[in-house]
Design an enzyme around this catalytic site. Structure first.
Site, mmCIF file in Angstrom:
data_model
loop_
_atom_site.group_PDB
_atom_site.id
_atom_site.type_symbol
_atom_site.label_atom_id
_atom_site.label_comp_id
_atom_site.label_asym_id
_atom_site.label_seq_id
_atom_site.Cartn_x
_atom_site.Cartn_y
_atom_site.Cartn_z
ATOM 1 N N ALA A 65 -4.139 1.093 -2.737
ATOM 2 C CA ALA A 65 -2.939 1.173 -3.564
ATOM 3 C C ALA A 65 -2.262 -0.187 -3.523
ATOM 4 O O ALA A 65 -2.492 -0.970 -2.609
ATOM 5 C CB ALA A 65 -2.010 2.240 -3.007
ATOM 6 N N GLU A 109 -10.682 6.101 -1.993
ATOM 7 C CA GLU A 109 -10.349 7.438 -2.508
ATOM 8 C C GLU A 109 -10.764 7.592 -3.970
ATOM 9 O O GLU A 109 -11.159 8.666 -4.408
ATOM 10 C CB GLU A 109 -8.843 7.705 -2.331
ATOM 11 C CG GLU A 109 -8.467 7.862 -0.858
ATOM 12 C CD GLU A 109 -6.977 8.003 -0.634
ATOM 13 O OE1 GLU A 109 -6.251 7.023 -0.916
ATOM 14 O OE2 GLU A 109 -6.538 9.079 -0.196
ATOM 15 N N GLU A 129 -5.116 3.086 5.968
ATOM 16 C CA GLU A 129 -3.691 3.368 5.784
ATOM 17 C C GLU A 129 -2.931 3.451 7.096
ATOM 18 O O GLU A 129 -1.754 3.114 7.177
ATOM 19 C CB GLU A 129 -3.514 4.683 5.000
ATOM 20 C CG GLU A 129 -3.774 4.576 3.509
ATOM 21 C CD GLU A 129 -5.243 4.752 3.131
ATOM 22 O OE1 GLU A 129 -6.120 4.662 4.022
ATOM 23 O OE2 GLU A 129 -5.509 4.980 1.941
HETATM 24 C C1 3H9 Z 1 -3.220 3.016 0.114
HETATM 25 O O1 3H9 Z 1 -4.226 2.738 -0.466
HETATM 26 C C2 3H9 Z 1 -2.546 4.355 -0.023
HETATM 27 C C3 3H9 Z 1 -3.439 5.320 -0.726
HETATM 28 O O2 3H9 Z 1 -3.873 6.306 0.160
HETATM 29 C C4 3H9 Z 1 -2.831 5.889 -1.968
HETATM 30 C C5 3H9 Z 1 -1.720 6.829 -1.798
HETATM 31 C C6 3H9 Z 1 -1.211 7.490 -3.062
HETATM 32 N N1 3H9 Z 1 -1.640 -4.308 -2.274
HETATM 33 O O3 3H9 Z 1 -5.429 -10.240 3.274
HETATM 34 P P1 3H9 Z 1 -5.631 -11.329 2.292
HETATM 35 C C7 3H9 Z 1 -2.786 -9.204 -1.213
HETATM 36 S S1 3H9 Z 1 -2.470 1.908 1.136
HETATM 37 C C8 3H9 Z 1 -1.041 -5.448 -2.681
HETATM 38 O O4 3H9 Z 1 -5.017 -12.637 2.567
HETATM 39 P P2 3H9 Z 1 -8.462 -11.298 2.856
HETATM 40 C C9 3H9 Z 1 -2.292 -9.935 0.022
HETATM 41 O O5 3H9 Z 1 -0.916 -9.721 0.244
HETATM 42 C C10 3H9 Z 1 -3.474 0.443 0.993
HETATM 43 N N2 3H9 Z 1 -1.433 -6.668 -2.299
HETATM 44 O O6 3H9 Z 1 -7.179 -11.555 1.948
HETATM 45 C C11 3H9 Z 1 -2.626 -11.362 -0.321
HETATM 46 O O7 3H9 Z 1 -1.646 -11.829 -1.208
HETATM 47 P P3 3H9 Z 1 -1.177 -13.352 -1.185
HETATM 48 C C12 3H9 Z 1 -4.754 0.558 1.742
HETATM 49 C C13 3H9 Z 1 -2.491 -6.746 -1.484
HETATM 50 O O8 3H9 Z 1 -9.612 -11.669 2.038
HETATM 51 C C14 3H9 Z 1 -3.935 -11.235 -1.098
HETATM 52 O O9 3H9 Z 1 -3.984 -9.876 -1.554
HETATM 53 N N3 3H9 Z 1 -5.439 -0.719 1.720
HETATM 54 C C15 3H9 Z 1 -3.152 -5.617 -1.023
HETATM 55 O O10 3H9 Z 1 -8.263 -11.895 4.200
HETATM 56 C C16 3H9 Z 1 -5.155 -11.523 -0.279
HETATM 57 O O11 3H9 Z 1 -5.103 -10.746 0.908
HETATM 58 C C17 3H9 Z 1 -5.235 -1.628 2.678
HETATM 59 O O12 3H9 Z 1 -4.524 -1.426 3.625
HETATM 60 C C18 3H9 Z 1 -2.703 -4.345 -1.445
HETATM 61 N N4 3H9 Z 1 -3.298 -3.204 -1.084
HETATM 62 O O13 3H9 Z 1 -8.483 -9.719 3.087
HETATM 63 C C19 3H9 Z 1 -5.967 -2.938 2.517
HETATM 64 N N5 3H9 Z 1 -4.164 -6.007 -0.209
HETATM 65 O O14 3H9 Z 1 -2.397 -14.153 -1.545
HETATM 66 C C20 3H9 Z 1 -5.031 -4.084 2.744
HETATM 67 C C21 3H9 Z 1 -4.128 -7.341 -0.189
HETATM 68 O O15 3H9 Z 1 -0.088 -13.402 -2.184
HETATM 69 N N6 3H9 Z 1 -5.667 -5.366 2.492
HETATM 70 N N7 3H9 Z 1 -3.125 -7.801 -0.939
HETATM 71 O O16 3H9 Z 1 -0.723 -13.606 0.229
HETATM 72 C C22 3H9 Z 1 -6.522 -5.943 3.380
HETATM 73 O O17 3H9 Z 1 -6.870 -5.396 4.399
HETATM 74 C C23 3H9 Z 1 -6.982 -7.327 3.059
HETATM 75 O O18 3H9 Z 1 -6.073 -7.902 2.159
HETATM 76 C C24 3H9 Z 1 -8.407 -7.394 2.443
HETATM 77 C C25 3H9 Z 1 -8.688 -8.857 2.002
HETATM 78 C C26 3H9 Z 1 -9.429 -6.979 3.497
HETATM 79 C C27 3H9 Z 1 -8.528 -6.523 1.226
#
Ligand code: 3H9
Length: 694
Positions: A65, A109, A129
């Protein structure tokens, strides 16, 4: 090609419709993505396509999300994630999710609502999450256990682990592994195969076989809770995740389980813990952004690293670089400590077993030793000095490094307290000097304080920040100030903890309050663990402090079976009557009367001066932003992430309350509690700690 919306396209490959998302950076499920998916599936469904592939452009499949939308006011109503999922599951033709990068949270999901999943081996899948203080709120808690079974789902959801695609394949989460770089073609081929073989439209929500196996076995959950009680202590989200899987097992229908998921998700989403953890997610990423230094600032190549000092710190630092394939040479003055240091590194690798034996051997082989700085350091790109905290020794070393190292080499010190400007002043290249403050054990601890001295060049900072990421550290750029950000703030807590004891609180009272707050242990238990005799000199000890008396009585901490606490043979701590008597005697000798100190006072006396000190640090420009302080404290000092960090917590309590208490303490106990001028201003302006910039 049909452009569905700004982030979604629909194309055709023979009988297969291909929906492609392109919403950088991580294809998060923003309103536009959800609407694009909804309209894309609708259009594909209305066509004569015999199968539909969902694939993403850019670095990753949907990573979840869009966290930035959480808590934000709702915009124009769009399709919900549930509308998209229903459309996918109910599609009359097979839907295939094609996964590269990461399929995380809402991303997985969505993929779980496809009838099949194809992934490249480098992809990772997970429901992380929990790390945001949440649970998967789009059916993930009900679908995942139906695919991987209850035990695996419990482990995956409460750890948030990103499961590598080959493992996901074995778990049944992925139906086919595609050759790297050929995902699109492989997914289309898989879709054609589904059509040709008339494969069933697998709807995960309909399959209860794996849940049935867990029915009537509540001990699965009880045992899991018990085994992880320590790990989950203080956190709300793991328990809510477990409850959802229990609901999956015990509910009569999928919809009933989904309802439980909704309720529990809502509870977490509106709670303080998730707000803190989501704030922290962005804080960590924000720390990488250095005002005035563009992300594309060139970096210096770092292929060989020199380290001075083969002690615990030097050895730990060396392992970080070897782990990512960088050659390291460690210099010591004598052969014996060098041999000992290299042997410790080898045994650390053997014990940790994080890599395969051949990989471990490779890493060990990358670390060599030398007794000559002249020999070892003439071609290194970076030197890190990790010797005694004595200015004269450090100056001597940096004078030598200046003469030995090639032009452009970065000269770093691991000092945790000394003035780096003074160290840099002995070189003719202060622009190449920087602080790299690792935390012990340096091969384990995530935090790295990168210390910018007066003359440190931008590209040296940029190189250090990028290098930190490469070796898996979370770096925070700080300025030169005694103790830098972390230890300077810690000093406040330590001072108050000691003072509280001299006023009548027992060490175990202080420790209990801080432990209950969420720290892994309190300051006195920590001292016992580290050894009370660190920095204590027997010959100079004359019973002037509680520590002196304890050490003189051979109570030097856990290693001697006694310190502030008494320890049994399993190192379980018990309050010590001996320590209590020592404390009592000290208080009586000072002419004071011990007083009863409330838990509330203990907490406020320990925490509020830390917040005040952080404000002073920002006031002096020694940290870039308030959230950087939080990153330092969560990563390096065990501040519970569900409380966001000292600054986030300060905002929860309210700056006005912090100021009021500091004034009250100042009136009673003096100067040490003097509120920072910036704290006064912050309150007068009605602002929050989060607004503070350094
Ligand atoms: C969810 O899904 C709830 C559901 O159950 C639905 C319910 C209804 N959203 O980490 P990075 C941005 S909860 C918005 O440096 P990497 C991040 O801020 C979500 N922005 O890169 C950054 O921005 P900036 C569950 C996001 O390659 C840029 O992307 N998912 C999101 O080291 C690059 O990120 C998670 O918890 C997001 N969801 O790692 C996954 N994710 O460049 C969370 C990232 O402006 N994300 N951004 O600073 C991660 O674990 C890592 O970002 C990922 C990439 C592994 C994807």
């Amino acid at each position: 090609m049909t452009e569905i919306n700004a982030v979604t396209t629909l194309t055709r490959d023979g009988d297969v419709a291909v929906i492609t998302l392109n919403s950088p950076p991580v294809n998060a499920l923003s309103a536009a993505v959800r609407q694009g998916l909804y309209d894309g599936f609708k259009a594909a469904g209305a066509s004569d396509a015999k199968a539909i592939v969902l694939i993403c452009d850019g670095r990753t499949f949907i990573a979840g999300a869009d966290i930035t939308e959480f808590g934000a006011p709702a915009g124009t109503p769009t399709a919900s994630l549930f509308d998209v999922q229903t459309m996918m599951e109910d599609s009359p033709v097979p839907v295939i999710a094609a996964i590269h990068g990461t399929a995380l949270g809402g991303g997985l999901e969505v993929a779980l609502c496809a009838h099949y999943r194809v992934a490249v081996p480098s992809a990772r899948l997970g429901l992380p999450e929990v790390a945001l203080g949440l649970l998967p709120g789009a059916g993930g808690t009900q679908r995942l256990p139906r695919v991987v079974g209850v035990e695996t789902a419990l482990e995956m959801m409460t750890s948030g682990r990103h499961v590598p695609a080959p493992e996901a394949f074995k778990l049944g989460l992925v139906d086919e592994l595609a050759p790297e770089g050929e995902l699109r073609a492989a997914a289309i081929a898989f879709a054609n195969k589904c059509v040709a073989e008339n494969r069933p439209l697998v709807k995960i929500s309909d399959n209860n076989t794996k849940l049935e196996a867990a029915k009537g076995h509540p001990e699965i959950f009880a045992n899991f809770r018990k085994a992880n009680a320590r790990k989950f202590r203080g956190f709300e989200a793991p328990e809510a995740n477990i409850k959802c899987i229990e609901a999956a097992v015990n509910s009569a229908t999928f919809e009933e389980g989904l309802k439980a998921e909704r309720t529990l998700f809502g509870g977490l989403m509106s709670g303080v813990q998730s707000a803190a953890q989501r704030y922290y997610f962005f804080a960590e990423r924000q720390a990488n952004k250095i005002p005035g230094i563009a992300d594309d600032t060139p970096v210096r190549p770092i292929n060989k690293v020199g380290i001075i000092g083969a002690g615990t710190m030097g050895g730990g630092i060396a392992m970080n670089f070897a782990n990512v394939g960088i050659q390291v040479v460690i210099v010591e003055q004598q052969q014996a400590p060098l041999d000992k240091g290299l042997a410790t590194i080898r045994s650390n690798y053997e014990r940790s077993r994080t890599a395969k034996p051949e990989e471990t051997a490779k890493r060990v082989g990358l670390i060599t030793g030398s007794l000559s700085m002249e020999e070892a350091f003439k071609d290194v790109d970076l030197v890190i000095e990790a010797v005694f905290e004595r200015m004269d020794i450090k100056k001597d070393i940096f004078t030598k490094l200046d003469a030995i190292c090639k032009p452009g080499a970065i000269l770093a010190t691991n000092t945790s307290a000394l003035n780096i400007d003074e160290i840099a002043s002995v070189t003719k290249r202060p622009q190449d000097v920087i602080g790299l403050h690792f935390f012990s054990p340096a091969n384990v601890m995530k935090l790295l304080e990168i210390v910018r001295a007066d003359h440190t060049a931008d590209d040296v900072i940029q190189t250090s920040m990028k290098l930190a990421k490469k070796i898996g550290k979370i770096a925070v750029l700080v300025g030169v100030t005694p103790g830098f950000v972390g230890n300077r703030i810690l000093g406040q807590r330590q001072r108050e903890a000691q003072k509280l004891v001299l006023e009548g609180a027992m060490p175990w009272d202080v420790d209990r309050v801080l432990y209950d707050f969420g720290f892994p242990m309190g300051p006195f238990a920590m001292s016992d663990l580290a050894g009370l005799d660190i920095g204590w000199v027997k010959e100079k000890s004359h019973g002037e402090t509680i520590r002196d008396v304890l050490c003189e009585a051979d109570r030097r901490g856990q290693k001697t079976g006694a310190g502030y606490y008494d320890y049994d043979e399993n190192r379980n701590a018990k309050p010590s009557p001996f320590t209590e008597q020592v404390i009592h005697d000290f208080i009586v000798k000072s002419g004071a009367n011990p007083r009863k100190i409330s838990d509330e006072e203990i907490l406020e006396r320990c925490i509020f001066p830390m917040i005040n000190e952080a404000v002073k640090i920002l006031e002096e420009g020694k940290a870039i932003r308030a959230s950087d302080v939080d990153v330092v404290w969560v990563n390096g000092y065990g501040w519970p992430v569900y409380r966001g960090g000292p600054m986030f917590y300060g905002d929860l309590v309210g700056p006005a309350k912090v100021l009021e208490k500091m004034k009250e303490f100042e009136a009673k106990m003096g100067e040490q509690f003097k509120p920072a001028a910036l704290l006064e201003k912050l309150v007068a302006d009605g602002k929050k700690f989060a607004d503070l910039k350094g």
